[in-house]
Design an enzyme around this catalytic site. Structure first.
Site, short mmCIF file in Angstrom:
data_model
loop_
_atom_site.label_atom_id
_atom_site.label_comp_id
_atom_site.label_asym_id
_atom_site.label_seq_id
_atom_site.Cartn_x
_atom_site.Cartn_y
_atom_site.Cartn_z
N MET A 1 29.98 -11.98 -46.91
CA MET A 1 29.09 -11.13 -47.70
C MET A 1 27.63 -11.50 -47.40
SD MET A 1 30.92 -10.28 -51.26
CE MET A 1 30.43 -11.75 -52.13
N GLY A 2 27.38 -12.15 -46.26
CA GLY A 2 26.02 -12.54 -45.92
C GLY A 2 25.58 -13.75 -46.72
N HIS B 1 29.37 -21.11 -43.29
CA HIS B 1 29.73 -19.91 -42.52
C HIS B 1 29.53 -20.17 -41.02
CE1 HIS B 1 28.53 -17.94 -46.44
NE2 HIS B 1 29.69 -17.37 -46.23
N GLN C 1 34.30 -6.10 -55.70
CA GLN C 1 34.83 -7.40 -56.11
C GLN C 1 33.95 -8.08 -57.16
OE1 GLN C 1 34.57 -8.91 -51.89
NE2 GLN C 1 34.08 -10.82 -52.89
N ASP D 1 37.23 -21.04 -50.69
CA ASP D 1 37.78 -20.04 -51.61
C ASP D 1 39.30 -20.08 -51.48
OD1 ASP D 1 35.29 -18.91 -52.66
OD2 ASP D 1 34.98 -18.28 -50.59
N VAL E 1 33.00 -26.95 -45.72
CA VAL E 1 31.87 -27.75 -45.24
C VAL E 1 31.09 -28.20 -46.47
CG1 VAL E 1 29.79 -27.76 -43.81
CG2 VAL E 1 31.79 -26.42 -43.11
N SER F 1 27.01 -19.88 -51.14
CA SER F 1 25.80 -19.04 -51.23
C SER F 1 25.19 -19.14 -52.62
CB SER F 1 26.17 -17.59 -50.95
OG SER F 1 26.83 -17.50 -49.71
O1 PAF Z 1 34.55 -14.64 -49.25
C1 PAF Z 1 33.80 -13.63 -49.16
O2 PAF Z 1 32.64 -13.72 -48.75
C2 PAF Z 1 34.34 -12.28 -49.59
O3 PAF Z 1 35.18 -12.37 -50.68
C3 PAF Z 1 34.99 -11.50 -48.44
C4 PAF Z 1 36.26 -12.18 -47.93
C5 PAF Z 1 34.01 -11.33 -47.29
C6 PAF Z 1 35.40 -10.10 -48.93
O4 PAF Z 1 34.30 -9.38 -49.37
#
Ligand code: PAF
Length: 296
Positions: free
Chosen positions: A42-43, A49, A76, A166, A192, A202
Site C-alpha cells: 500500500m506504499g 518492504h 480494507q 502481518d 525486518v 508504515s
Molecule cells: O499488507 C498490505 O500492505 C496490504 O494489506 C496488501 C496485501 C497490499 C493488500 O492491500
C-alpha cells in the site's frame, strides 16, 4: 523510473503502469522464461518492504521480473480507520523500488480497481477473518483478500511475496491461494526490525517520541514468551495474562497477546509447546501496533 512509453523511448529500466490495460499489453510481450515475482503493497514503503523487493529480485533472477503494486486499498479500511490519513509517499516509494531491483510498478487509481457503478463481489475469508485483527477490524480481511485476488488476476505472477509481520494476513492469503487453486507460490519473508526490536511498519511514523521509546516492549514480550514456551511448556492462559501485563506496564493497551496454531490461527489452550505462533496487538496512543513470533 519511467512511464511505459518513456521507457520504451529511452530504455530506462523500471516502468510504472497505472491501468490494467497498459500493464496487460506490456506483460503480454514479456519473456515467459523466468519467474514473475509479485510484492503487493500500500506504499509508504520502508526498509522492510525493501527487503521484500530485494528477496523478490533474488527469486526472479536475471530472466524473471519483479512487480510491485502500490495501492492504498479503500475496502480494507473501516469507517473510523486511517484511510484518509494513510501516508502516501509515491516518489519515495518509486525510488526505493528502483534501488531494490523492481522492474515494474503497478499503481492504479481506486476507480481502476473498483469502477464506479460496477457490482463488486468480495471474498469472505470466514472464521480466520473474524478473529484477532478481524475481530477488531471487521471486514478488513475481506477487503485484503478481494484486492489481492484482483491483483493476482491482473499481475499473473508465479510467486507472491508476503511479509511475516502481518502474520494473520499471510495465513489467510495462503488459504485463499490453496482453496481457490490459484497458480501462484506464496513465499513468506521474515519481519525486518529496528535495532531495538520494533517491527518496521508504515504506521511507526505516527508514534510520538515517548510512544516510540515504549514500542519495543511488544517484541521484548514476544521474545520473553517464546523463551518461556521453549524452556517450560507454559500454560496458555497464564502466559497470555503475563504478556498482557508486561505490555500494559510499558503504557500500551494490549488488545490481544496469545499463542495460536501456526496455520489455523486458533488460540491454543493448556500446556504450550512448539510449533506455535505468538501474536500480539496493542494500542500505543492512537496507533495500533502488531507483531508476532514463530516458535518452530
Ligand atoms: O499488507 C498490505 O500492505 C496490504 O494489506 C496488501 C496485501 C497490499 C493488500 O492491500
Amino acid at each position: 523510473m519511467a512511464s511505459a512509453d518513456e521507457a520504451a523511448a529511452t530504455g530506462v529500466f523500471m516502468q510504472i503502469f497505472n491501468t490494467i490495460a497498459t500493464w496487460r499489453s506490456h506483460a503480454a510481450h514479456l519473456s515467459p522464461r523466468g519467474p514473475r515475482v509479485f510484492v503487493p503493497t500500500m506504499g509508504a514503503l520502508h526498509a522492510g518492504h525493501g527487503a521484500l523487493v530485494a528477496q523478490a529480485r533474488k527469486l526472479a533472477g536475471t530472466d524473471g521480473h519483479v512487480v510491485v503494486s502500490i495501492f492504498v486499498n479503500p475496502t480494507q479500511f473501516g469507517p473510523h480507520e486511517d484511510f484518509a490519513r494513510y501516508p502516501r509517499t509515491l516518489a519515495d516509494d518509486v525510488a526505493l523500488c528502483e534501488r531494490c531491483g523492481c522492474d515494474f510498478i503497478f499503481t492504479p487509481a481506486a476507480t481502476e480497481m473498483y469502477p464506479p457503478g460496477q457490482t463488486q463481489l468480495s471474498i469472505n475469508p470466514g472464521y480466520m477473518g473474524d478473529i484477532l485483527e478481524g475481530a477488531i477490524r471487521p471486514g478488513h480481511f475481506s477487503g485484503v483478500c478481494t484486492v489481492v485476488l484482483k491483483l493476482l488476476a491482473i499481475v499473473q505472477p508465479t510467486h507472491l511475496i508476503l511479509g511475516q509481520k502481518d502474520y494473520q494476513q499471510q495465513a489467510i492469503l495462503r488459504c485463499m491461494v490453496r482453496d481457490f487453486n490459484l497458480p501462484v507460490s506464496v513465499v513468506t519473508a521474515p519481519t525486518v526490525r529496528e535495532a531495538d526490536g520494533l517491527a518496521m511498519s508504515s504506521r511507526n511514523r505516527y508514534l510520538t517520541e515517548p510512544q516510540r521509546a515504549a514500542a519495543p516492549v511488544i517484541y521484548q514480550t514476544l521474545a520473553w514468551a517464546a523463551a518461556e514456551i521453549r524452556n517450560t511448556n507454559s500454560d496458555a492462559a497464564q502466559l497470555s495474562a503475563a504478556m498482557r501485563q508486561r505490555i500494559n506496564a510499558a503504557g500500551l493497551e494490549t488488545q490481544y497477546a496469545l499463542a495460536a496454531d501456526c496455520i489455523s490461527l486458533a488460540e491454543l489452550r493448556g500446556s504450550l509447546h512448539p510449533p506455535c505462533v505468538l501474536l500480539a496487538a496493542a494500542k500505543n496512543g492512537n496507533t495500533r501496533l502488531i507483531d508476532n513470533m514463530l516458535i518452530e
